[in-house]
Motif scaffolding. Structure first.
Motif, PDB file in Angstrom:
ATOM      1  N   ASN A 260       8.375  13.599  -6.290  1.00 19.05           N
ATOM      2  CA  ASN A 260       8.067  14.022  -4.927  1.00 19.05           C
ATOM      3  C   ASN A 260       7.351  12.892  -4.166  1.00 19.05           C
ATOM      4  O   ASN A 260       6.149  12.673  -4.330  1.00 19.05           O
ATOM      5  N   GLU A 261       8.107  12.174  -3.343  1.00 20.90           N
ATOM      6  CA  GLU A 261       7.549  11.002  -2.658  1.00 20.90           C
ATOM      7  C   GLU A 261       6.484  11.383  -1.639  1.00 20.90           C
ATOM      8  O   GLU A 261       5.549  10.626  -1.390  1.00 20.90           O
ATOM      9  N   GLU A 262       6.645  12.573  -1.069  1.00 17.45           N
ATOM     10  CA  GLU A 262       5.672  13.035  -0.084  1.00 17.45           C
ATOM     11  C   GLU A 262       4.286  13.172  -0.718  1.00 17.45           C
ATOM     12  O   GLU A 262       3.282  12.720  -0.154  1.00 17.45           O
ATOM     13  N   ALA A 263       4.248  13.744  -1.904  1.00 18.45           N
ATOM     14  CA  ALA A 263       2.957  13.918  -2.591  1.00 18.45           C
ATOM     15  C   ALA A 263       2.326  12.562  -2.917  1.00 18.45           C
ATOM     16  O   ALA A 263       1.100  12.433  -2.976  1.00 18.45           O
ATOM     17  N   PHE A 264       3.156  11.541  -3.104  1.00 18.46           N
ATOM     18  CA  PHE A 264       2.664  10.218  -3.486  1.00 18.46           C
ATOM     19  C   PHE A 264       2.594   9.251  -2.301  1.00 18.46           C
ATOM     20  O   PHE A 264       2.545   8.044  -2.483  1.00 18.46           O
ATOM     21  N   ARG A 265       2.632   9.793  -1.066  1.00 16.83           N
ATOM     22  CA  ARG A 265       2.796   8.905   0.095  1.00 16.83           C
ATOM     23  C   ARG A 265       1.672   7.866   0.223  1.00 16.83           C
ATOM     24  O   ARG A 265       1.929   6.729   0.621  1.00 16.83           O
ATOM     25  N   HIS A 266       0.467   8.227  -0.124  1.00 17.42           N
ATOM     26  CA  HIS A 266      -0.635   7.270   0.033  1.00 17.42           C
ATOM     27  C   HIS A 266      -0.570   6.173  -1.033  1.00 17.42           C
ATOM     28  O   HIS A 266      -0.855   5.011  -0.765  1.00 17.42           O
ATOM     29  N   TYR A 267      -0.173   6.578  -2.221  1.00 15.34           N
ATOM     30  CA  TYR A 267       0.025   5.628  -3.318  1.00 15.34           C
ATOM     31  C   TYR A 267       1.161   4.648  -2.950  1.00 15.34           C
ATOM     32  O   TYR A 267       1.040   3.436  -3.098  1.00 15.34           O
ATOM     33  N   ILE A 268       2.242   5.222  -2.416  1.00 10.44           N
ATOM     34  CA  ILE A 268       3.393   4.406  -2.002  1.00 10.44           C
ATOM     35  C   ILE A 268       2.972   3.444  -0.878  1.00 10.44           C
ATOM     36  O   ILE A 268       3.365   2.272  -0.864  1.00 10.44           O
ATOM     37  N   GLU A 269       2.141   3.959   0.015  1.00 14.32           N
ATOM     38  CA  GLU A 269       1.671   3.124   1.130  1.00 14.32           C
ATOM     39  C   GLU A 269       0.873   1.908   0.605  1.00 14.32           C
ATOM     40  O   GLU A 269       1.067   0.777   1.075  1.00 14.32           O
ATOM     41  N   LEU A 270       0.015   2.136  -0.367  1.00 14.51           N
ATOM     42  CA  LEU A 270      -0.741   1.008  -0.934  1.00 14.51           C
ATOM     43  C   LEU A 270       0.187   0.025  -1.628  1.00 14.51           C
ATOM     44  O   LEU A 270       0.000  -1.194  -1.539  1.00 14.51           O
ATOM     45  N   ALA A 271       1.199   0.565  -2.320  1.00 11.95           N
ATOM     46  CA  ALA A 271       2.179  -0.314  -2.972  1.00 11.95           C
ATOM     47  C   ALA A 271       2.912  -1.141  -1.910  1.00 11.95           C
ATOM     48  O   ALA A 271       3.106  -2.349  -2.064  1.00 11.95           O
ATOM     49  N   LYS A 272       3.259  -0.500  -0.797  1.00 10.28           N
ATOM     50  CA  LYS A 272       3.969  -1.178   0.286  1.00 10.28           C
ATOM     51  C   LYS A 272       3.132  -2.306   0.870  1.00 10.28           C
ATOM     52  O   LYS A 272       3.637  -3.386   1.205  1.00 10.28           O
ATOM     53  N   ARG A 273       1.827  -2.060   0.959  1.00  9.69           N
ATOM     54  CA  ARG A 273       0.938  -3.110   1.465  1.00  9.69           C
ATOM     55  C   ARG A 273       0.665  -4.209   0.453  1.00  9.69           C
ATOM     56  O   ARG A 273      -0.074  -5.144   0.732  1.00  9.69           O
ATOM     57  N   GLY A 274       1.198  -4.037  -0.771  1.00  7.33           N
ATOM     58  CA  GLY A 274       0.969  -5.033  -1.811  1.00  7.33           C
ATOM     59  C   GLY A 274      -0.419  -4.958  -2.423  1.00  7.33           C
ATOM     60  O   GLY A 274      -0.905  -5.923  -3.021  1.00  7.33           O
ATOM     61  N   GLU A 275      -1.059  -3.808  -2.281  1.00  8.17           N
ATOM     62  CA  GLU A 275      -2.424  -3.666  -2.821  1.00  8.17           C
ATOM     63  C   GLU A 275      -2.449  -3.374  -4.320  1.00  8.17           C
ATOM     64  O   GLU A 275      -3.419  -3.705  -4.994  1.00  8.17           O
ATOM     65  N   LEU A 276      -1.400  -2.706  -4.826  1.00  4.10           N
ATOM     66  CA  LEU A 276      -1.423  -2.388  -6.261  1.00  4.10           C
ATOM     67  C   LEU A 276      -1.302  -3.685  -7.063  1.00  4.10           C
ATOM     68  O   LEU A 276      -0.591  -4.605  -6.669  1.00  4.10           O
ATOM     69  N   VAL A 277      -2.002  -3.727  -8.187  1.00  5.20           N
ATOM     70  CA  VAL A 277      -2.026  -4.968  -8.971  1.00  5.20           C
ATOM     71  C   VAL A 277      -1.253  -4.795 -10.271  1.00  5.20           C
ATOM     72  O   VAL A 277      -1.106  -3.690 -10.784  1.00  5.20           O
ATOM     73  N   LYS A 278      -0.807  -5.925 -10.771  1.00  9.19           N
ATOM     74  CA  LYS A 278      -0.123  -5.918 -12.071  1.00  9.19           C
ATOM     75  C   LYS A 278      -1.135  -5.490 -13.129  1.00  9.19           C
ATOM     76  O   LYS A 278      -2.264  -5.982 -13.156  1.00  9.19           O
ATOM     77  N   SER A 279      -0.734  -4.594 -13.990  1.00  7.85           N
ATOM     78  CA  SER A 279      -1.659  -4.157 -15.047  1.00  7.85           C
ATOM     79  C   SER A 279      -0.878  -3.588 -16.227  1.00  7.85           C
ATOM     80  O   SER A 279       0.321  -3.334 -16.145  1.00  7.85           O
ATOM     81  N   ALA A 280      -1.597  -3.430 -17.309  1.00  7.98           N
ATOM     82  CA  ALA A 280      -1.042  -2.757 -18.489  1.00  7.98           C
ATOM     83  C   ALA A 280      -2.177  -2.016 -19.154  1.00  7.98           C
ATOM     84  O   ALA A 280      -3.341  -2.400 -19.029  1.00  7.98           O
ATOM     85  N   GLY A 281      -1.841  -0.960 -19.855  1.00 10.02           N
ATOM     86  CA  GLY A 281      -2.885  -0.194 -20.519  1.00 10.02           C
ATOM     87  C   GLY A 281      -2.285   0.859 -21.408  1.00 10.02           C
ATOM     88  O   GLY A 281      -1.094   0.821 -21.736  1.00 10.02           O
ATOM     89  N   ALA A 282      -3.129   1.805 -21.766  1.00  2.00           N
ATOM     90  CA  ALA A 282      -2.693   2.875 -22.648  1.00  2.00           C
ATOM     91  C   ALA A 282      -3.750   3.962 -22.672  1.00  2.00           C
ATOM     92  O   ALA A 282      -4.855   3.786 -22.153  1.00  2.00           O
ATOM     93  N   GLY A 283      -3.366   5.076 -23.257  1.00  3.38           N
ATOM     94  CA  GLY A 283      -4.318   6.152 -23.479  1.00  3.38           C
ATOM     95  C   GLY A 283      -4.103   6.708 -24.874  1.00  3.38           C
ATOM     96  O   GLY A 283      -2.952   6.896 -25.290  1.00  3.38           O
ATOM     97  N   PHE A 284      -5.192   6.916 -25.613  1.00  3.73           N
ATOM     98  CA  PHE A 284      -5.015   7.550 -26.936  1.00  3.73           C
ATOM     99  C   PHE A 284      -5.803   8.846 -27.013  1.00  3.73           C
ATOM    100  O   PHE A 284      -6.896   8.981 -26.491  1.00  3.73           O
TER     101      PHE A 284
END
Ligand code: ASP
Ligand code: MG
Length: 316
Positions: A260-284
């Protein structure tokens, strides 16, 4: 009906009073203390968990949804802090972080098996500019430390629950297998069979999963994600990935998976602005780790209060 409730109450009281659970909790406490010490020594910043948010993990399987609102706005219970890890790393001062996080995934009754709880805790970590190899060696070092602390400090507890510690003598680096290779060798139950046949934890690479797990652009159709599989039939203990963080790739993956892109619109907006950073991780999963460490049949054997999916009645 009433009889069932009575039986349930007696079972619950028996569990609360069990001698074993005290020792299991002590071992788990030692694990968590060692995790915190390890993170502290490595300079990984600790963030406190959120328990509800407008967006949370989309998961790669369906769970019962809940209706949670705050001031008229839709919230979800936290299924994992995956997006909040990514978003917190937008801070240029932060290179890495972890959270010991309560997660709620209202699993369908058919997940009422030996490995699922519908409410559990996980240690979720993320490294800016991280990659798979870095996560693997970090986790291998973390487990080596945690298990050595548990062995050194919980002798009496292991004795009390009648469990040895030779399964904690891990040899790193762990082997790596590709899911498609194991599937070819063992069929659809490859994870369980390979876990049963193994005496050491191992990495499983390449599942098609959530949109936030990166696809290998040099090798389309393979994914830069991984699970850590506990040996001796204890199965999945961790999952993680190198992340999609580029706007166009996030949209491609979201559309493939029907997010659902609408629910993620703010996240998508930050990605569009190039704000999200390259990362890697995990959860145990904390309880899954404890189940392996304490060699218990079921993950619900390591919790005081029953959160096994599908039981139908939970009295406390
Ligand atoms: N926290 C994620 C999960 O629960 C794991 C990850 O970091 O990808 O699936
Ligand atoms: Mg995930």
């Amino acid at each position: 009906m009433e009889i069932n409730e009575k039986v349930l109450l007696e079972e619950t009281v028996e569990k609360i009073k069990s001698k074993k659970i005290k020792h299991i909790l002590r071992i788990q406490q030692t694990e968590l203390k060692a995790v915190d010490e390890f993170m502290y020594k490595k300079g990984i910043t600790r963030m406190m968990p959120l328990m509800m948010a407008p967006i949370t993990d989309t998961l790669n399987h369906s769970v019962e949804e809940n209706e949670l609102k705050y001031e008229g706005q839709d919230f979800d219970v936290m299924k994992s802090m995956i997006f909040h890890k990514q978003l917190a790393l937008v801070n240029p001062e932060l290179d890495s972080l972890y959270i010991v996080s309560p997660n709620i995934r209202l699993e369908k009754a058919e997940r009422g098996d030996s490995r699922h709880l519908f409410e559990f805790s996980q240690v979720d970590f993320e490294f800016k500019n991280g990659n798979m190899d870095q996560v693997f060696s970090f986790m291998e070092e973390l487990l080596t430390y945690v298990f050595s602390e548990v062995k050194a400090n919980c002798k009496d507890d292991f004795e009390a629950i009648g469990v040895g510690t030779s399964h904690l003598d891990i040899v790193t680096p762990f082997k790596r297998y590709r899911t498609e290779d194991l599937r070819e060798k063992y069929g659809e139950d490859f994870e369980e069979i390979a876990s049963k046949e193994s005496t050491q934890p191992f990495w499983l690479i390449n599942h098609k999963r959530e949109f936030y797990d990166a696809e290998d652009l040099n090798n389309m159709g393979t994914y830069l994600n991984y699970d850590l599989i506990w040996p001796m039939g204890y199965v999945e203990g961790l999952s993680g990935a190198e992340r999609e963080y580029k706007y166009d790739r996030i949209l491609v993956r979201m559309r493939e998976l029907g997010v659902n892109e609408e629910a993620f619109r703010h996240y998508i907006e930050l990605a569009k602005r190039g704000e999200l950073v390259k990362s890697a991780g995990a959860g145990f999963g904390v309880e899954r780790m404890t189940r392996f460490v304490c060699q218990q049949n079921e993950v619900s054997d390591v919790t005081v209060f029953c959160r096994k999916p599908g039981k139908g009645k939970y009295i406390f």
